[in-house]
Structures are given as structure tokens and as C-alpha cells.
Design a protein around this motif. Structure first.
Motif, mmCIF file in Angstrom:
data_model
loop_
_atom_site.group_PDB
_atom_site.id
_atom_site.type_symbol
_atom_site.label_atom_id
_atom_site.label_comp_id
_atom_site.label_asym_id
_atom_site.label_seq_id
_atom_site.Cartn_x
_atom_site.Cartn_y
_atom_site.Cartn_z
ATOM 1 N N GLN A 9 12.820 -7.589 1.945
ATOM 2 C CA GLN A 9 11.365 -7.507 1.882
ATOM 3 C C GLN A 9 10.874 -6.265 2.630
ATOM 4 O O GLN A 9 9.992 -5.569 2.175
ATOM 5 N N ALA A 10 11.465 -5.956 3.781
ATOM 6 C CA ALA A 10 11.054 -4.787 4.558
ATOM 7 C C ALA A 10 11.244 -3.501 3.760
ATOM 8 O O ALA A 10 10.492 -2.554 3.923
ATOM 9 N N ALA A 11 12.236 -3.464 2.905
ATOM 10 C CA ALA A 11 12.504 -2.268 2.109
ATOM 11 C C ALA A 11 11.366 -1.971 1.134
ATOM 12 O O ALA A 11 11.225 -0.847 0.676
ATOM 13 N N HIS A 12 10.551 -2.957 0.814
ATOM 14 C CA HIS A 12 9.460 -2.771 -0.137
ATOM 15 C C HIS A 12 8.130 -2.467 0.556
ATOM 16 O O HIS A 12 7.105 -2.397 -0.084
ATOM 17 N N ARG A 13 8.155 -2.314 1.856
ATOM 18 C CA ARG A 13 6.949 -1.977 2.603
ATOM 19 C C ARG A 13 6.888 -0.472 2.804
ATOM 20 O O ARG A 13 7.905 0.200 2.798
ATOM 21 N N HIS A 14 5.689 0.037 2.968
ATOM 22 C CA HIS A 14 5.557 1.445 3.318
ATOM 23 C C HIS A 14 4.403 1.620 4.301
ATOM 24 O O HIS A 14 3.547 0.753 4.425
ATOM 25 N N LEU A 15 4.443 2.721 5.026
ATOM 26 C CA LEU A 15 3.429 3.003 6.032
ATOM 27 C C LEU A 15 2.395 3.964 5.483
ATOM 28 O O LEU A 15 2.723 4.925 4.787
ATOM 29 N N VAL A 16 1.144 3.693 5.832
ATOM 30 C CA VAL A 16 0.025 4.544 5.447
ATOM 31 C C VAL A 16 -0.727 4.889 6.723
ATOM 32 O O VAL A 16 -1.114 3.992 7.472
ATOM 33 N N ARG A 17 -0.903 6.179 6.986
ATOM 34 C CA ARG A 17 -1.631 6.621 8.178
ATOM 35 C C ARG A 17 -3.001 7.143 7.763
ATOM 36 O O ARG A 17 -3.089 8.070 6.952
ATOM 37 N N LEU A 18 -4.031 6.554 8.327
ATOM 38 C CA LEU A 18 -5.398 6.949 8.026
ATOM 39 C C LEU A 18 -6.039 7.487 9.295
ATOM 40 O O LEU A 18 -5.891 6.886 10.362
ATOM 41 N N GLN A 19 -6.744 8.609 9.181
ATOM 42 C CA GLN A 19 -7.432 9.200 10.326
ATOM 43 C C GLN A 19 -8.896 9.385 9.997
ATOM 44 O O GLN A 19 -9.237 9.813 8.901
ATOM 45 N N ARG A 20 -9.725 9.087 10.966
ATOM 46 C CA ARG A 20 -11.172 9.246 10.801
ATOM 47 C C ARG A 20 -11.572 10.633 11.310
ATOM 48 O O ARG A 20 -12.392 10.760 12.207
ATOM 49 N N MET A 25 -14.587 10.404 6.054
ATOM 50 C CA MET A 25 -13.547 9.416 6.365
ATOM 51 C C MET A 25 -13.833 8.671 7.665
ATOM 52 O O MET A 25 -12.928 8.135 8.290
ATOM 53 N N GLN A 26 -15.104 8.630 8.085
ATOM 54 C CA GLN A 26 -15.445 7.866 9.273
ATOM 55 C C GLN A 26 -15.224 6.369 9.031
ATOM 56 O O GLN A 26 -14.938 5.616 9.940
ATOM 57 N N ARG A 27 -15.345 5.968 7.783
ATOM 58 C CA ARG A 27 -15.063 4.576 7.402
ATOM 59 C C ARG A 27 -13.693 4.520 6.740
ATOM 60 O O ARG A 27 -13.309 5.419 6.020
ATOM 61 N N LEU A 28 -12.986 3.424 6.990
ATOM 62 C CA LEU A 28 -11.720 3.241 6.282
ATOM 63 C C LEU A 28 -11.993 2.950 4.817
ATOM 64 O O LEU A 28 -11.219 3.315 3.948
ATOM 65 N N GLY A 29 -13.101 2.266 4.519
ATOM 66 C CA GLY A 29 -13.524 2.077 3.138
ATOM 67 C C GLY A 29 -12.826 0.947 2.397
ATOM 68 O O GLY A 29 -12.615 1.046 1.193
ATOM 69 N N PHE A 30 -12.471 -0.127 3.109
ATOM 70 C CA PHE A 30 -11.908 -1.290 2.415
ATOM 71 C C PHE A 30 -12.278 -2.570 3.149
ATOM 72 O O PHE A 30 -12.566 -2.565 4.337
ATOM 73 N N GLY A 31 -12.298 -3.660 2.382
ATOM 74 C CA GLY A 31 -12.516 -4.981 2.956
ATOM 75 C C GLY A 31 -11.205 -5.730 2.984
ATOM 76 O O GLY A 31 -10.260 -5.362 2.274
ATOM 77 N N ASN A 32 -11.152 -6.777 3.806
ATOM 78 C CA ASN A 32 -9.913 -7.554 3.873
ATOM 79 C C ASN A 32 -10.205 -9.019 4.131
ATOM 80 O O ASN A 32 -11.238 -9.369 4.699
ATOM 81 N N VAL A 33 -9.293 -9.849 3.671
ATOM 82 C CA VAL A 33 -9.361 -11.291 3.898
ATOM 83 C C VAL A 33 -8.006 -11.743 4.447
ATOM 84 O O VAL A 33 -6.980 -11.117 4.197
#
Length: 113
Positions: A9-20, A25-33
Motif C-alpha cells: 500500500q505504501a508503494a502506491h502513495r506519493h508526496l505532494v509539497r504545497l507552498q503558500r 497560492m495563499q489558499r490550499l484550495g481544497f476541502g476535506n472530510v
């Protein structure tokens, strides 16, 4: 058996780095549940609008874009506690460990079989 499954399962994960670091790009621009079992909760991206994630997606290498319904497994190395994960989403720089929707759905189906 359990270690092999988690390694797979870990092999199917990837990292995404976001900077404001830019005005758009002051907002990340997504909602989450919140989703997942109590012992391993995740945040599911429920919508994406203008912001750092949309900018990432527009420039992401093939297979690295983050679609709606992706699972955020960790935020800045924090996992297993959605309140702390959401606090980390407020940081200037955010590193998300992402599991794409087709991968976590497939994992749920295979685990219940």
C-alpha cells in the motif's frame, strides 16, 4: 503478511509539497472530510478550487496529480489524528502523503475479501 500488505500500500502513495509563496497560492484550495477506520483515519479531498493544489495539479508529472476523492494519509508527517492533521494544513509549507482514489478503494475491497 501484514507487513507485506502495508509495504504494498505504501508503494502506491506519493508526496505532494504545497507552498503558500505566491498571491494565488495563499489558499490550499481544497476541502476535506474525515474517513477511514478510527485507528487509521484519513482526510478525503472533497473539492478542489483555485489555490496551491490546483496549481500543483496543473504542473504535476503524469500520475502525480491529486484528484477529488484522494486520501490524505499524513500532513507534514502527522497521521492518525485528523485534528492535528488539519492544524498542519495551516502551515506555510504543507507536505501531503496522498493515496489516489482508485488505490484506496481497491485496498478497501481487497481487505474485505
Amino acid at each position: 503478511r501484514g507487513a507485506a500488505a502495508s509495504d504494498h500500500q505504501a508503494a502506491h502513495r506519493h508526496l505532494v509539497r504545497l507552498q503558500r509563496d505566491a498571491p494565488d497560492m495563499q489558499r490550499l484550495g481544497f476541502g476535506n472530510v474525515v474517513a477511514g477506520p478510527p485507528h487509521a483515519p484519513v482526510l478525503i479531498i472533497s473539492w478542489i478550487r483555485a489555490g496551491a493544489l490546483a496549481t500543483w495539479n496543473a504542473q504535476a508529472p503524469e500520475g502525480m496529480a491529486v484528484p477529488v476523492q484522494s486520501a490524505i494519509v499524513s500532513v507534514n508527517g502527522v497521521s492518525g489524528n485528523v485534528q492535528k492533521m488539519r492544524e498542519e494544513l495551516r502551515a506555510q509549507e504543507v507536505e501531503l502523503e496522498i493515496l489516489a482514489p482508485e488505490r484506496w478503494r481497491y485496498a478497501q475491497v481487497t481487505r474485505s475479501a
